[in-house]
Design a protein around this motif. Structure first.
Motif, PDB file in Angstrom:
ATOM      1  N   UNK A 235     -44.237  22.977  -9.509  1.00 57.50           N
ATOM      2  CA  UNK A 235     -43.571  21.913  -9.639  1.00 57.50           C
ATOM      3  C   UNK A 235     -42.752  21.935 -10.840  1.00 57.50           C
ATOM      4  N   UNK A 236     -41.439  21.704 -11.206  1.00 56.60           N
ATOM      5  CA  UNK A 236     -40.694  21.450 -12.430  1.00 56.60           C
ATOM      6  C   UNK A 236     -39.675  20.179 -12.358  1.00 56.60           C
ATOM      7  N   UNK A 237     -39.872  19.564 -13.337  1.00 55.26           N
ATOM      8  CA  UNK A 237     -39.117  18.050 -13.355  1.00 55.26           C
ATOM      9  C   UNK A 237     -38.360  18.422 -14.756  1.00 55.26           C
ATOM     10  N   UNK A 238     -36.922  18.131 -14.409  1.00 54.19           N
ATOM     11  CA  UNK A 238     -36.015  18.574 -15.514  1.00 54.19           C
ATOM     12  C   UNK A 238     -35.031  17.303 -15.589  1.00 54.19           C
ATOM     13  N   UNK A 239     -35.283  16.273 -14.749  1.00 53.81           N
ATOM     14  CA  UNK A 239     -34.249  15.141 -14.646  1.00 53.81           C
ATOM     15  C   UNK A 239     -34.122  14.307 -15.830  1.00 53.81           C
ATOM     16  N   UNK A 264     -42.683  28.029  -5.726  1.00 54.10           N
ATOM     17  CA  UNK A 264     -41.954  26.712  -6.136  1.00 54.10           C
ATOM     18  C   UNK A 264     -41.716  25.868  -5.167  1.00 54.10           C
ATOM     19  N   UNK A 265     -42.236  24.434  -5.009  1.00 56.89           N
ATOM     20  CA  UNK A 265     -42.199  23.446  -4.074  1.00 56.89           C
ATOM     21  C   UNK A 265     -41.282  22.518  -4.512  1.00 56.89           C
ATOM     22  N   UNK A 266     -41.144  22.030  -5.666  1.00 48.32           N
ATOM     23  CA  UNK A 266     -40.227  21.076  -6.036  1.00 48.32           C
ATOM     24  C   UNK A 266     -39.554  20.973  -7.386  1.00 48.32           C
ATOM     25  N   UNK A 267     -38.044  20.892  -7.327  1.00 54.05           N
ATOM     26  CA  UNK A 267     -37.372  21.063  -8.689  1.00 54.05           C
ATOM     27  C   UNK A 267     -36.268  19.698  -8.644  1.00 54.05           C
ATOM     28  N   UNK A 268     -36.665  19.127  -9.756  1.00 54.28           N
ATOM     29  CA  UNK A 268     -36.017  17.892 -10.017  1.00 54.28           C
ATOM     30  C   UNK A 268     -34.783  18.020 -11.013  1.00 54.28           C
ATOM     31  N   UNK A 269     -33.642  17.786 -10.783  1.00 48.75           N
ATOM     32  CA  UNK A 269     -32.460  18.110 -11.693  1.00 48.75           C
ATOM     33  C   UNK A 269     -31.382  17.003 -11.653  1.00 48.75           C
ATOM     34  N   UNK A 270     -31.978  15.802 -10.914  1.00 55.06           N
ATOM     35  CA  UNK A 270     -31.234  14.582 -10.988  1.00 55.06           C
ATOM     36  C   UNK A 270     -31.090  13.965 -12.428  1.00 55.06           C
ATOM     37  N   UNK A 271     -29.993  13.320 -12.483  1.00 57.52           N
ATOM     38  CA  UNK A 271     -29.791  12.713 -13.939  1.00 57.52           C
ATOM     39  C   UNK A 271     -29.096  13.640 -14.905  1.00 57.52           C
ATOM     40  N   UNK A 272     -28.557  14.680 -14.405  1.00 56.56           N
ATOM     41  CA  UNK A 272     -27.948  15.695 -15.452  1.00 56.56           C
ATOM     42  C   UNK A 272     -26.543  15.922 -15.226  1.00 56.56           C
ATOM     43  N   UNK A 273     -25.588  16.101 -16.279  1.00 57.38           N
ATOM     44  CA  UNK A 273     -24.284  16.343 -15.701  1.00 57.38           C
ATOM     45  C   UNK A 273     -23.881  17.394 -15.331  1.00 57.38           C
ATOM     46  N   UNK A 274     -24.332  17.791 -14.107  1.00 53.23           N
ATOM     47  CA  UNK A 274     -24.136  18.978 -13.606  1.00 53.23           C
ATOM     48  C   UNK A 274     -24.026  18.736 -11.929  1.00 53.23           C
ATOM     49  N   UNK A 275     -23.027  19.566 -11.324  1.00 49.83           N
ATOM     50  CA  UNK A 275     -22.920  19.349  -9.807  1.00 49.83           C
ATOM     51  C   UNK A 275     -23.597  20.514  -9.126  1.00 49.83           C
ATOM     52  N   UNK A 276     -24.695  20.483  -8.528  1.00 48.46           N
ATOM     53  CA  UNK A 276     -25.241  21.579  -8.205  1.00 48.46           C
ATOM     54  C   UNK A 276     -24.780  22.128  -7.121  1.00 48.46           C
ATOM     55  N   UNK A 277     -23.811  21.826  -6.293  1.00 51.19           N
ATOM     56  CA  UNK A 277     -22.854  22.426  -5.417  1.00 51.19           C
ATOM     57  C   UNK A 277     -22.100  23.746  -5.997  1.00 51.19           C
ATOM     58  N   UNK A 278     -21.896  23.620  -7.326  1.00 51.89           N
ATOM     59  CA  UNK A 278     -20.959  24.663  -7.684  1.00 51.89           C
ATOM     60  C   UNK A 278     -22.016  25.847  -8.207  1.00 51.89           C
ATOM     61  N   UNK A 279     -23.209  25.646  -7.957  1.00 53.60           N
ATOM     62  CA  UNK A 279     -24.127  26.647  -8.227  1.00 53.60           C
ATOM     63  C   UNK A 279     -24.949  27.402  -7.274  1.00 53.60           C
ATOM     64  N   UNK A 280     -24.487  27.722  -6.072  1.00 52.27           N
ATOM     65  CA  UNK A 280     -25.370  27.875  -4.955  1.00 52.27           C
ATOM     66  C   UNK A 280     -26.429  29.067  -5.120  1.00 52.27           C
ATOM     67  N   UNK A 281     -25.807  30.216  -5.908  1.00 60.38           N
ATOM     68  CA  UNK A 281     -26.753  31.268  -6.064  1.00 60.38           C
ATOM     69  C   UNK A 281     -28.018  30.815  -7.102  1.00 60.38           C
ATOM     70  N   UNK A 282     -27.789  29.875  -7.832  1.00 61.91           N
ATOM     71  CA  UNK A 282     -29.046  29.519  -8.558  1.00 61.91           C
ATOM     72  C   UNK A 282     -30.115  29.261  -8.075  1.00 61.91           C
ATOM     73  N   UNK A 283     -30.187  28.809  -6.813  1.00 62.02           N
ATOM     74  CA  UNK A 283     -31.197  28.347  -6.126  1.00 62.02           C
ATOM     75  C   UNK A 283     -31.198  28.851  -4.579  1.00 62.02           C
ATOM     76  N   UNK A 284     -30.782  29.991  -4.172  1.00 60.31           N
ATOM     77  CA  UNK A 284     -30.818  30.460  -3.117  1.00 60.31           C
ATOM     78  C   UNK A 284     -32.038  31.110  -2.836  1.00 60.31           C
ATOM     79  N   UNK A 285     -32.864  31.521  -3.663  1.00 61.08           N
ATOM     80  CA  UNK A 285     -34.236  32.083  -3.539  1.00 61.08           C
ATOM     81  C   UNK A 285     -35.384  30.953  -3.330  1.00 61.08           C
ATOM     82  N   UNK A 286     -35.240  29.431  -3.423  1.00 64.90           N
ATOM     83  CA  UNK A 286     -35.872  28.440  -3.293  1.00 64.90           C
ATOM     84  C   UNK A 286     -36.248  28.287  -1.726  1.00 64.90           C
ATOM     85  N   UNK A 287     -37.538  27.633  -1.475  1.00 60.56           N
ATOM     86  CA  UNK A 287     -37.784  27.274  -0.266  1.00 60.56           C
ATOM     87  C   UNK A 287     -37.173  25.829   0.035  1.00 60.56           C
TER      88      UNK A 287
END
Length: 295
Positions: A235-239, A264-287
């Motif tokens: 678990x990693x929280x980066x919100x 890796x079971x949980x990743x939090x990136x909410x509340x950051x000035x980033x749109x995750x849809x623009x970086x699909x390859x960054x989390x392609x390995x996550x379950x």
């Protein structure tokens, strides 16, 4: 005639001889009803010895575990006070077997209190501790959990936790930290939510070296990038940070499309000035997809 005078003198003087010791002696009781005849000087001498041999009064103090009072002789100037530091802590705080609870202590607690030996769990939350020094935990190698949530900690000396070989959980949430110190190798959980951390305050490989780290909480800080993360992380929280970009190697291995990050079971990136849809390859390995904004 001469014989009669000798006999008369004998009967006159003998009572006087036997009465003289009686007038110069005293009868004092001995143990079990036996009488002992002593002279005046001997009686005075023995009385003085009895008085002088009488032990001084003892004072009663409470032992640190509050179970029973302990008698201690009056201490001289050179008495050993090596345990004095344990009793005040356990009067201000609650000390149970292996655990010390110092929460919202009054009067204000501004430093880490001296801990009883073999303390395994320390909870010193919601006080006004401002700094952690190398001496605070130097003699307590048995610590497994430290919780300092809600203090005013702005500085931690670099070696404050590095020698705590058994430390598994470290919580420093809701403080004023701007950088992290060296961390012990067996750490499993680290919580530094709600601090003033920025990327420059976190050493590049500080987490990567922690081969047992499973839970990492870095939310509500000022991080501009995701730090290098160990493979063991669950678990990693980066919100609520200031993260603006991700790379293919942030969570995955950019040159290995078959790599899956199973732990890796949980990743939090909410509340950051980033749109995750623009970086699909960054989390392609996550379950599971990270929590955050996709639009």
């Amino acid at each position: 005639m001469m014989m009669d005078l000798r006999i008369l003198l004998f009967f006159v003087t003998m009572p006087w001889i036997f009465c003289e010791p009686a007038r110069t002696s005293k009868v004092v009781p001995k143990h079990k009803g036996i009488l002992k005849i002593v002279d005046d000087e001997e009686f005075i001498s023995e009385s003085r010895i009895v008085v002088e041999a009488k032990k001084p009064k003892k004072k009663v103090i409470l032992s640190a575990d509050y179970d029973s009072p302990v008698d201690t002789d009056d201490e001289g100037p050179g008495a050993d006070h090596k345990d004095d530091k344990e009793l005040p802590t356990c009067l201000m705080c609650v000390c149970l077997t292996g655990s010390v609870y110092c929460e919202e202590v009054s009067p204000d607690m501004t430093t880490v209190p001296p801990l009883p030996k073999e303390t395994a769990y320390l909870y010193a939350r919601f006080n006004k501790i401002a700094k952690i020094t190398n001496r605070d935990f130097a003699d307590i190698a048995t610590l497994r959990r430290i919780d300092l949530t809600g203090n005013l900690i702005s500085e931690i000396e670099d070696g404050a936790f590095s020698k705590l070989d058994q430390l598994e959980e470290l919580t420093l949430a809701e403080n004023k930290l701007v950088k992290l110190p060296m961390l012990p190798a067996k750490l499993v959980s680290l919580n530094v939510n709600h601090n003033l951390l920025k990327t420059k305050g976190i050493k590049a490989n500080i987490f990567k070296k922690l081969t047992k780290l499973s839970y990492l909480y870095l939310g509500d800080n000022g991080l501009e990038a995701v730090p290098l993360l160990p493979e063991t992380l669950r678990v990693v929280h980066l919100h609520n940070n200031n993260i603006t970009s991700l790379t293919d190697a942030t969570f995955c291995k950019g040159n290995n499309t078959h790599y899956i990050r199973y732990n890796m079971q949980e990743v939090r990136l909410d509340g950051n000035p980033i749109t995750l849809a623009q970086h699909p390859n960054s989390f392609i390995c996550l379950r599971a997809l990270p929590i955050g904004h996709y639009k």
